[in-house]
Scaffold this motif. Structure first.
Motif, PDB file in Angstrom:
ATOM      1  N   LYS A  93       0.805  -1.222   0.000  1.00 23.61           N
ATOM      2  CA  LYS A  93       0.000   0.000   0.000  1.00 23.61           C
ATOM      3  C   LYS A  93       0.841   1.276   0.000  1.00 23.61           C
ATOM      4  O   LYS A  93       0.446   2.274  -0.584  1.00 23.61           O
ATOM      5  CB  LYS A  93      -0.990   0.008   1.160  1.00 23.61           C
ATOM      6  N   HIS A  94       2.003   1.245   0.619  1.00 30.43           N
ATOM      7  CA  HIS A  94       2.841   2.442   0.622  1.00 30.43           C
ATOM      8  C   HIS A  94       3.399   2.720  -0.772  1.00 30.43           C
ATOM      9  O   HIS A  94       3.475   3.873  -1.207  1.00 30.43           O
ATOM     10  CB  HIS A  94       3.992   2.272   1.618  1.00 30.43           C
ATOM     11  N   LEU A  95       3.794   1.673  -1.468  1.00 37.01           N
ATOM     12  CA  LEU A  95       4.306   1.853  -2.822  1.00 37.01           C
ATOM     13  C   LEU A  95       3.202   2.256  -3.789  1.00 37.01           C
ATOM     14  O   LEU A  95       3.443   3.024  -4.729  1.00 37.01           O
ATOM     15  CB  LEU A  95       4.994   0.578  -3.300  1.00 37.01           C
ATOM     16  N   VAL A  96       2.009   1.753  -3.565  1.00 38.61           N
ATOM     17  CA  VAL A  96       0.865   2.161  -4.394  1.00 38.61           C
ATOM     18  C   VAL A  96       0.588   3.653  -4.204  1.00 38.61           C
ATOM     19  O   VAL A  96       0.310   4.369  -5.164  1.00 38.61           O
ATOM     20  CB  VAL A  96      -0.379   1.308  -4.066  1.00 38.61           C
ATOM     21  N   ALA A  97       0.694   4.126  -2.962  1.00 42.02           N
ATOM     22  CA  ALA A  97       0.481   5.554  -2.700  1.00 42.02           C
ATOM     23  C   ALA A  97       1.541   6.406  -3.388  1.00 42.02           C
ATOM     24  O   ALA A  97       1.227   7.453  -3.963  1.00 42.02           O
ATOM     25  CB  ALA A  97       0.496   5.812  -1.196  1.00 42.02           C
ATOM     26  N   LEU A  98       2.806   5.954  -3.355  1.00 40.71           N
ATOM     27  CA  LEU A  98       3.860   6.691  -4.057  1.00 40.71           C
ATOM     28  C   LEU A  98       3.633   6.700  -5.565  1.00 40.71           C
ATOM     29  O   LEU A  98       3.806   7.724  -6.224  1.00 40.71           O
ATOM     30  CB  LEU A  98       5.224   6.065  -3.755  1.00 40.71           C
ATOM     31  N   ARG A  99       3.234   5.557  -6.103  1.00 45.04           N
ATOM     32  CA  ARG A  99       2.967   5.473  -7.541  1.00 45.04           C
ATOM     33  C   ARG A  99       1.852   6.436  -7.939  1.00 45.04           C
ATOM     34  O   ARG A  99       1.971   7.176  -8.913  1.00 45.04           O
ATOM     35  CB  ARG A  99       2.567   4.044  -7.912  1.00 45.04           C
ATOM     36  N   ASP A 100       0.783   6.450  -7.161  1.00 40.90           N
ATOM     37  CA  ASP A 100      -0.338   7.338  -7.471  1.00 40.90           C
ATOM     38  C   ASP A 100       0.062   8.805  -7.344  1.00 40.90           C
ATOM     39  O   ASP A 100      -0.391   9.649  -8.123  1.00 40.90           O
ATOM     40  CB  ASP A 100      -1.524   7.026  -6.564  1.00 40.90           C
ATOM     41  N   ALA A 101       0.932   9.113  -6.391  1.00 39.38           N
ATOM     42  CA  ALA A 101       1.390  10.494  -6.235  1.00 39.38           C
ATOM     43  C   ALA A 101       2.219  10.926  -7.434  1.00 39.38           C
ATOM     44  O   ALA A 101       2.060  12.045  -7.947  1.00 39.38           O
ATOM     45  CB  ALA A 101       2.203  10.635  -4.951  1.00 39.38           C
ATOM     46  N   PHE A 102       3.110  10.062  -7.901  1.00 37.95           N
ATOM     47  CA  PHE A 102       3.910  10.398  -9.080  1.00 37.95           C
ATOM     48  C   PHE A 102       3.036  10.548 -10.313  1.00 37.95           C
ATOM     49  O   PHE A 102       3.262  11.432 -11.139  1.00 37.95           O
ATOM     50  CB  PHE A 102       4.989   9.341  -9.323  1.00 37.95           C
TER      51      PHE A 102
END
Length: 58
Positions: free
Chosen positions: A23-32
């Motif tokens: 979930k943390h990496l998904v949040a970073l991906r969505d932010a980028f």
């Protein structure tokens, strides 16, 4: 080529799926992904500014 695909599906795909569901990496991906249009617009503006300054000064 088919052997490479089988290898990737057998060994790399499960690891990539686990990493992709974090979930943390998904949040970073969505932010980028969200900031990408502003970044691209800024880059185009900088390029246009650089070409316009060179055109006017010469």
């Amino acid at each position: 080529m088919n052997g490479i695909m089988k290898f990737m599906e057998k060994y790399i795909l499960p690891v990539a799926a686990k990493i992709g569901s974090e979930k943390h990496l998904v949040a970073l991906r969505d932010a980028f992904i969200g900031t990408m249009p502003a970044t691209m617009a800024g880059a185009i503006a900088v390029l246009l500014n650089a070409f316009m300054v060179r055109h006017v000064s010469s």
